[in-house]
Scaffold this motif. Structure first.
Motif, PDB file in Angstrom:
ATOM      1  N   ASN A 195       0.841  -1.194   0.000  1.00 15.54           N
ATOM      2  CA  ASN A 195       0.000   0.000   0.000  1.00 15.54           C
ATOM      3  C   ASN A 195       0.880   1.250   0.000  1.00 15.54           C
ATOM      4  N   ARG A 196       0.454   2.252  -0.754  1.00 14.91           N
ATOM      5  CA  ARG A 196       1.109   3.563  -0.745  1.00 14.91           C
ATOM      6  C   ARG A 196       0.018   4.604  -0.512  1.00 14.91           C
ATOM      7  N   SER A 197       0.107   5.352   0.562  1.00 18.09           N
ATOM      8  CA  SER A 197      -0.931   6.331   0.866  1.00 18.09           C
ATOM      9  C   SER A 197      -0.320   7.699   1.119  1.00 18.09           C
ATOM     10  N   GLU A 198      -1.116   8.739   0.831  1.00 19.09           N
ATOM     11  CA  GLU A 198      -0.724  10.129   1.074  1.00 19.09           C
ATOM     12  C   GLU A 198      -1.929  10.874   1.611  1.00 19.09           C
ATOM     13  N   GLN A 199      -1.678  11.918   2.424  1.00 16.87           N
ATOM     14  CA  GLN A 199      -2.795  12.716   2.916  1.00 16.87           C
ATOM     15  C   GLN A 199      -2.352  14.140   3.234  1.00 16.87           C
ATOM     16  N   ASP A 200      -3.292  15.075   3.050  1.00 22.32           N
ATOM     17  CA  ASP A 200      -3.141  16.467   3.473  1.00 22.32           C
ATOM     18  C   ASP A 200      -4.302  16.778   4.398  1.00 22.32           C
ATOM     19  N   LEU A 208      -4.944   6.260  -1.701  1.00 24.35           N
ATOM     20  CA  LEU A 208      -4.344   4.969  -1.377  1.00 24.35           C
ATOM     21  C   LEU A 208      -4.194   4.168  -2.648  1.00 24.35           C
ATOM     22  N   LEU A 209      -2.970   3.710  -2.935  1.00 25.79           N
ATOM     23  CA  LEU A 209      -2.711   2.793  -4.038  1.00 25.79           C
ATOM     24  C   LEU A 209      -2.564   1.409  -3.434  1.00 25.79           C
ATOM     25  N   LEU A 210      -3.535   0.514  -3.720  1.00 25.87           N
ATOM     26  CA  LEU A 210      -3.622  -0.792  -3.072  1.00 25.87           C
ATOM     27  C   LEU A 210      -3.304  -1.894  -4.071  1.00 25.87           C
ATOM     28  N   ASN A 211      -2.398  -2.782  -3.681  1.00 23.45           N
ATOM     29  CA  ASN A 211      -2.025  -3.909  -4.533  1.00 23.45           C
ATOM     30  C   ASN A 211      -1.959  -5.156  -3.658  1.00 23.45           C
ATOM     31  N   SER A 212      -2.908  -6.092  -3.844  1.00 22.78           N
ATOM     32  CA  SER A 212      -3.001  -7.286  -3.012  1.00 22.78           C
ATOM     33  C   SER A 212      -3.033  -8.525  -3.904  1.00 22.78           C
ATOM     34  N   PRO A 262     -10.138 -13.017  -4.788  1.00 26.08           N
ATOM     35  CA  PRO A 262      -9.540 -12.309  -5.925  1.00 26.08           C
ATOM     36  C   PRO A 262      -8.407 -11.377  -5.509  1.00 26.08           C
ATOM     37  N   ASN A 263      -7.464 -11.188  -6.437  1.00 27.94           N
ATOM     38  CA  ASN A 263      -6.427 -10.178  -6.241  1.00 27.94           C
ATOM     39  C   ASN A 263      -7.054  -8.791  -6.377  1.00 27.94           C
ATOM     40  N   VAL A 264      -6.434  -7.803  -5.747  1.00 31.64           N
ATOM     41  CA  VAL A 264      -6.988  -6.448  -5.758  1.00 31.64           C
ATOM     42  C   VAL A 264      -5.893  -5.458  -6.153  1.00 31.64           C
ATOM     43  N   ARG A 265      -6.176  -4.647  -7.173  1.00 30.53           N
ATOM     44  CA  ARG A 265      -5.307  -3.520  -7.535  1.00 30.53           C
ATOM     45  C   ARG A 265      -6.223  -2.318  -7.728  1.00 30.53           C
ATOM     46  N   GLN A 266      -6.097  -1.338  -6.844  1.00 24.90           N
ATOM     47  CA  GLN A 266      -7.043  -0.225  -6.866  1.00 24.90           C
ATOM     48  C   GLN A 266      -6.355   1.104  -6.540  1.00 24.90           C
ATOM     49  N   ASP A 267      -6.961   2.170  -7.053  1.00 29.24           N
ATOM     50  CA  ASP A 267      -6.675   3.541  -6.634  1.00 29.24           C
ATOM     51  C   ASP A 267      -7.870   4.019  -5.832  1.00 29.24           C
ATOM     52  N   GLN A 268      -7.634   4.499  -4.603  1.00 32.30           N
ATOM     53  CA  GLN A 268      -8.736   4.971  -3.765  1.00 32.30           C
ATOM     54  C   GLN A 268      -8.482   6.419  -3.359  1.00 32.30           C
ATOM     55  N   PHE A 269      -9.532   7.242  -3.424  1.00 34.21           N
ATOM     56  CA  PHE A 269      -9.424   8.660  -3.081  1.00 34.21           C
ATOM     57  C   PHE A 269     -10.532   9.017  -2.087  1.00 34.21           C
ATOM     58  N   ASN A 270     -10.178   9.740  -1.033  1.00 32.24           N
ATOM     59  CA  ASN A 270     -11.143  10.172  -0.022  1.00 32.24           C
ATOM     60  C   ASN A 270     -10.991  11.670   0.215  1.00 32.24           C
ATOM     61  N   ASP A 271     -12.082  12.411   0.030  1.00 39.16           N
ATOM     62  CA  ASP A 271     -12.123  13.832   0.365  1.00 39.16           C
ATOM     63  C   ASP A 271     -13.141  14.016   1.482  1.00 39.16           C
ATOM     64  N   VAL A 281     -20.184   2.169   4.268  1.00 39.89           N
ATOM     65  CA  VAL A 281     -18.940   2.274   3.504  1.00 39.89           C
ATOM     66  C   VAL A 281     -18.119   1.008   3.717  1.00 39.89           C
ATOM     67  N   VAL A 282     -17.580   0.446   2.636  1.00 41.64           N
ATOM     68  CA  VAL A 282     -16.737  -0.745   2.721  1.00 41.64           C
ATOM     69  C   VAL A 282     -15.274  -0.325   2.627  1.00 41.64           C
ATOM     70  N   ASN A 283     -14.492  -0.660   3.655  1.00 45.50           N
ATOM     71  CA  ASN A 283     -13.062  -0.349   3.674  1.00 45.50           C
ATOM     72  C   ASN A 283     -12.296  -1.652   3.483  1.00 45.50           C
ATOM     73  N   ASN A 284     -11.599  -1.770   2.355  1.00 41.36           N
ATOM     74  CA  ASN A 284     -10.881  -3.011   2.036  1.00 41.36           C
ATOM     75  C   ASN A 284      -9.377  -2.782   1.958  1.00 41.36           C
ATOM     76  N   SER A 285      -8.865  -1.784   2.729  1.00 44.54           N
ATOM     77  CA  SER A 285      -7.423  -1.520   2.674  1.00 44.54           C
ATOM     78  C   SER A 285      -6.622  -2.750   3.092  1.00 44.54           C
ATOM     79  N   ASN A 286      -7.190  -3.607   3.961  1.00 41.95           N
ATOM     80  CA  ASN A 286      -6.644  -4.939   4.206  1.00 41.95           C
ATOM     81  C   ASN A 286      -7.668  -5.934   3.667  1.00 41.95           C
TER      82      ASN A 286
END
Length: 766
Positions: free
Chosen positions: A274-279, A315-319, A333-342, A491-496
Motif C-alpha cells: 500500500n502507498r498512501s498520502e494525505q493532506d 491509497l494505491l492498493l495492490n493485493s 480475488p487479487n486487488v489492484r485499486q486507486d482509492q481517493f477520499n475527500d 462504507v466498505v473499507n478493504n485496505s486490508n
C-alpha cells in the motif's frame, strides 16, 4: 509562581527550574479547583497548592540550555546523534522562548519539562473549557482519527527506528487584566517499523492461525499555531478567545505478508503493498464569556465555538494471493485499486450556564449545550486492470453528507456544609442525524438516513472532607456514545483485503452507567499515605465490532452492532510509608479488574471474560547525599475465557522488574546505571520473552559556575532491546514483536545558563 499557574500542577517542576536563592517566600495551602473559582461554587474538591514568591531581581532575565550528543555506528545501525536546545527571555510582563530538537535516537516530541519551559505561564490554562455542564456525561464523537491540535508532549522513547525534528517560538504577555499568548510549532517524524505478528483466531466452527510480517515507513509533518487572549473586562467579567490551527502532510508505504493457516495445513498467502498520502487542515476557535454577579455565588457564562477539518487522502492498493492447495473454494480475488477520499467536517457549538444560590447551603446550576455538525465525504475507488483501463468500482465508492444536531438541557442542586459536598442532577439530550448517501456525487438517486436519539442523563457527585487529610469521594454518571458517521454509513473499507470493515445504519447510542467510590489519606508528619477505591461500568446497547469470517476464504468482515450485557469492575489499593524518614520509603499497590465483553462471532454470541490481578512495590533508598537506589517490581496476570471455545482459555503473564543506582563521586563526577527486566509469557501462543535492558552513564559537571556537563552514555548494553506486546480481542489472541533501536553509545555536552544540576533523586520510578 507569584500567584500565577506556572507549572501545570507539578510543583516538582518549580524546584527543577528555579534557583533556591530566587525565592523569598513559600506558601502551601488547600486551594479550590479552577471550576470552583470560575463559578464561585465550592465543589468540595481541594488542590494542594504551592505559591512561590520571587525576589524582585529574579523577575526578569533569560535562561537557556543546549545539549548535543553523538555516537558511532554500531550493532548494524548508522551513527546516532541528537541535539536539543531552548532559550527563554522574560520579565514581569513579557516572556519569549525558542525551542528546537533533532535526533535519530527515537526521542519523539517535547518532554513535559521541555513543554513547560517553551510555553511558560501559558503552558496550562484552566479557563478554556467551552463546554459547560456535567463532566463525563457530555456526548462525544470518536471517529475523527485526527492528530490533535495541541503540541504533542511525550518525550518517551518510541519503537522502531525514527528520525525526528521539531522547533518553535512562543510569546506571552501577562498582566493582572490581560493575557496574550501566541505560538508556532513544527514537528516531523519518519519512522520505520518491522513487525512480526502471530494470531490465534477463534471461531465457533474451529480455529485458524494468522502469521504476519510487515515493513512500514511513515512520514508525518505538522505546522501548528495557537493564539489565546484573556481580558478581565471589569471586576466581575472575563472574556477569553482561543484559536488552535494545524496543517499536516503525511505518507506511508506498507509491505505486508500474511499467511492464513487452516487446521489441515492449507495456507493462503496474501502479499499487500500500500502507498498512501494525505493532506489535512484543522482549526478551532472559541469565545468564552463569564460574569460573576453582585450576589455571592450567582454567575453566568456563555461560549461559542467553530471548528473545521478537511482531509484529502489517496491509497494505491495492490493485493496478491497464492495458495498451497488447489481448492478453488478457498480463493479470493487479487486487488489492484486507486482509492481517493475527500472529507470535510465543520461544527458550530454554543453553551450557556447559570448558577444561583437559593439557600445558605444550596446552589442551583443549569446549563444548555448546542451543536450543529456537517460532514461531507466523497470516496472514489478505481480498479486498475491490465493496460490503461481504470473502471470505477461502484460497490466500494460512496458519497454522503450528514447533518448532526445536538441539544442538551440539564440542571443540578448542590449541598455544601461542614466538608460534605453533594451534587444531584439530570440532563435531557436529543441527537438528530439527517443524512443522505449515493454511489456518486452526481447520482440523484440518493438514500437517506434519519435518526433521532433522546436520552435522560442522571448525575451524582460526592466529596467529603473528613478532616485531618482524609477524603472520601464518589459519584454516578452516564456516558453516551453517539454512533459515528463512519459507523453508520455502509462504507466498505478493504485496505486490508483479508479484514474488511463496513458501517451499520441501524446503530443506536451506547450508554455506559459508571459508579465510583474512593478514599485517600496522607499524614504530613509521618509521611504515611493510603488510597483505596472501586469503580464499575455497565453498558446498554454497547457498540461492539462483530465479525463474520467466511469459512472457505477466511476473509473476515467486521461490522459494528449494539449488544447489551458488557460490564467492567475495577479496584485499586495503595499504601506508602517510610522505613526510615527521609532515608528509606516503601510503596505498595495492588489492583483487581474483571470484565465481560460480548461480541457476535459468525452469528454466535461470544462472551470474553477477563480477570486481571496486579501488584507492585517500590523501594526508595536515599541514605546519604552521594548515593540513591531505587527498586521496583510489578506483577500482572490476566486470565481470558472465550465462551465459544473454552479450549482456547489462556493466561497472560506480564512482569516488570527494575533498579536504578546513582553515585556521586568526588570532584563532581557521577555514575548512573539502571536495569529493566521485562517478562511476557503466553503458553497458548508458545510465547516467552524475557528482555533485560541495561543503561549506564558517566558524567562530569565542568567549571566553577557548573554550567556545563560532559556525559558518556551506553544504551541497552546487553543488546536485547525489542518491542513486545501481547494483545487479545473478542475472538483472538496475538503476539507482536517490533524491531527497535538497540545497543548504541553517545558522548554529549550540555551547557545551561542557569547551571547544571545533577539529579540524584528520581520521581515516579515505578
Amino acid at each position: 509562581m507569584d500567584g500565577k499557574d506556572f507549572f501545570g500542577g507539578d510543583p516538582k517542576q518549580a524546584t527543577k527550574n528555579l534557583q533556591a536563592e530566587a525565592i523569598t517566600k513559600v506558601q502551601v495551602f488547600n486551594d479550590k479547583t479552577e471550576q470552583a473559582k470560575l463559578t464561585g461554587v465550592d465543589d468540595g474538591k481541594k488542590e494542594k497548592t504551592i505559591n512561590l514568591e520571587l525576589k524582585e531581581e529574579f523577575k526578569k532575565g533569560g535562561f537557556g540550555k543546549v545539549t548535543a550528543a553523538a555516537g558511532p555506528a554500531s550493532n548494524g545501525v548508522s551513527p546516532r546523534a541528537e541535539v536539543k536546545g531552548n532559550y527563554n527571555k522574560f520579565n514581569s510582563k513579557h516572556q519569549f522562548s525558542l525551542v528546537g530538537l533533532g535526533n535519530n535516537t527515537n526521542q519523539q516530541g517535547l518532554s513535559r519539562e521541555d513543554y513547560q519551559d517553551f510555553r511558560g505561564s501559558n503552558a496550562y490554562n484552566s479557563n478554556q473549557n467551552a463546554d459547560f455542564g456535567f463532566s463525563g456525561s457530555f456526548f462525544y464523537y470518536s471517529d475523527s482519527g485526527d492528530e490533535g491540535l495541541g503540541i504533542p508532549v511525550s518525550g518517551r522513547q518510541g519503537v522502531g527506528f525514527s528520525n525526528n525534528a521539531a522547533g518553535g517560538a512562543n510569546y506571552n504577555y501577562d498582566t493582572k487584566k490581560k493575557k496574550i499568548s501566541g505560538s508556532y510549532y513544527y514537528n516531523q517524524t519518519r519512522i520505520e517499523l518491522d513487525a512480526q505478528r502471530n494470531r490465534e483466531n477463534i471461531l465457533p466452527q474451529g480455529n485458524y492461525t494468522t502469521d504476519e510480517a510487515s515493513n512500514q515507513i511513515n512520514f508525518n509533518g505538522n505546522h501548528r499555531a495557537s493564539l489565546r487572549y484573556e481580558a478581565q473586562l471589569d471586576s466581575s467579567s472575563t472574556l477569553v478567545f482561543l484559536n488552535n490551527t494545524r496543517y499536516g502532510t503525511g505518507n506511508a508505504n506498507l509491505f505486508r505478508q500474511q499467511n492464513i493457516i487452516r487446521g489441515v495445513g492449507d495456507t493462503t498467502r496474501n502479499l499487500t503493498s500500500n502507498r498512501s498520502e494525505q493532506d489535512q487542515f484543522a482549526m478551532s476557535n472559541s469565545l468564552i464569556y463569564r460574569l460573576k454577579m453582585k450576589k455571592k455565588g450567582r454567575s453566568f457564562a456563555a461560549s461559542a465555538t467553530y471548528e473545521v477539518n478537511s482531509n484529502n487522502s489517496s491509497l494505491l492498493l495492490n493485493s496478491v494471493n497464492t495458495y498451497t492447495l488447489a481448492n478453488p473454494a478457498n480463493r479470493i480475488p487479487n486487488v489492484r485499486q486507486d482509492q481517493f477520499n475527500d472529507v470535510l467536517r465543520s461544527e458550530y457549538k454554543a453553551s450557556l450556564q447559570f448558577v444561583e444560590p437559593f439557600a445558605k447551603r444550596f446552589t442551583w446550576e443549569t446549563f444548555y449545550n448546542f451543536s450543529l455538525r456537517y460532514d461531507e465525504v466523497d470516496r472514489d475507488v478505481f480498479d486498475l486492470n491490465l493496460g490503461d483501463s481504470r473502471p470505477r468500482n461502484d460497490s466500494l465508492s460512496l458519497y454522503y453528507k450528514n447533518n448532526y444536531i445536538y441539544n442538551r438541557l440539564g440542571s443540578s442542586v448542590r449541598y455544601s456544609y461542614k466538608g460534605l459536598n453533594v451534587s444531584v442532577g439530570a440532563a435531557g439530550q436529543r441527537f438528530t442525524l439527517d443524512g443522505e448517501f449515493a454511489r456518486d456525487q452526481t447520482d440523484l438517486n440518493r438514500q437517506s438516513i434519519n435518526r433521532v436519539f433522546t436520552t435522560l442523563i442522571p448525575n451524582v457527585n460526592l466529596n467529603f472532607d473528613l478532616k485531618n487529610n482524609r477524603y472520601l469521594y464518589g459519584g454516578y454518571n452516564v456516558n453516551v456514545r453517539i454512533p459515528t458517521s463512519r459507523e453508520l454509513q455502509p462504507v466498505v473499507n478493504n485496505s486490508n483485503p483479508l479484514f474488511i470493515n463496513k458501517g451499520n445504519p441501524d446503530l443506536l447510542p451506547e450508554l455506559g452507567h459508571n459508579v465510583n467510590l474512593g478514599f485517600n489519606y496522607f499524614n504530613p508528619g509521618s509521611f504515611i499515605n493510603v488510597y483505596i477505591g472501586v469503580n464499575a461500568t455497565k453498558y446498554v446497547n454497547q457498540i461492539v465490532s462483530s465479525q463474520d469470517t467466511d469459512l472457505q476464504t477466511l476473509v473476515t468482515t467486521i461490522m459494528p452492532e449494539n449488544i447489551s450485557g458488557g460490564r467492567n469492575l475495577g479496584s485499586y489499593l495503595g499504601f506508602g510509608f517510610p522505613l526510615k524518614k527521609t532515608k528509606a520509603t516503601l510503596d505498595l499497590n495492588g489492583n483487581l479488574n474483571f470484565g465481560n465483553n460480548p461480541t457476535r462471532i459468525n452469528k454466535v454470541l461470544n462472551e470474553t471474560r477477563n480477570q486481571n490481578y496486579g501488584a507492585g512495590a517500590r523501594l526508595s533508598l536515599t541514605p546519604v547525599e552521594w548515593l540513591t537506589f531505587y527498586a521496583n517490581a510489578n506483577l500482572n496476570v490476566t486470565n481470558s475465557q472465550f465462551s465459544i471455545n473454552t479450549s482456547q482459555n489462556q493466561t497472560y503473564i506480564s512482569n516488570n522488574f527494575g533498579g536504578d543506582l546513582t553515585l556521586k563521586l568526588p570532584h563532581d563526577w557521577y555514575i548512573n546505571s539502571n536495569l529493566n527486566y521485562r517478562v511476557n509469557r503466553n503458553a497458548v501462543l508458545n510465547f516467552d520473552q524475557r528482555i533485560p535492558i541495561l543503561n549506564s552513564s558517566v558524567y562530569h559537571i565542568l567549571g566553577k559556575a557548573k554550567r556545563a556537563e560532559i556525559r558518556l552514555s551506553a544504551y541497552d548494553m546487553l543488546n536485547r532491546n525489542v518491542a513486545v506486546s501481547l494483545n487479545r480481542g473478542a475472538n483472538y489472541t496475538q503476539s507482536e514483536t517490533i524491531q527497535t533501536l538497540a545497543r548504541y553509545f553517545t558522548i554529549g555536552l550540555t551547557y545551561n545558563m542557569r547551571g547544571v544540576q545533577a539529579k540524584m533523586r528520581r520521581d515516579g520510578f515505578f
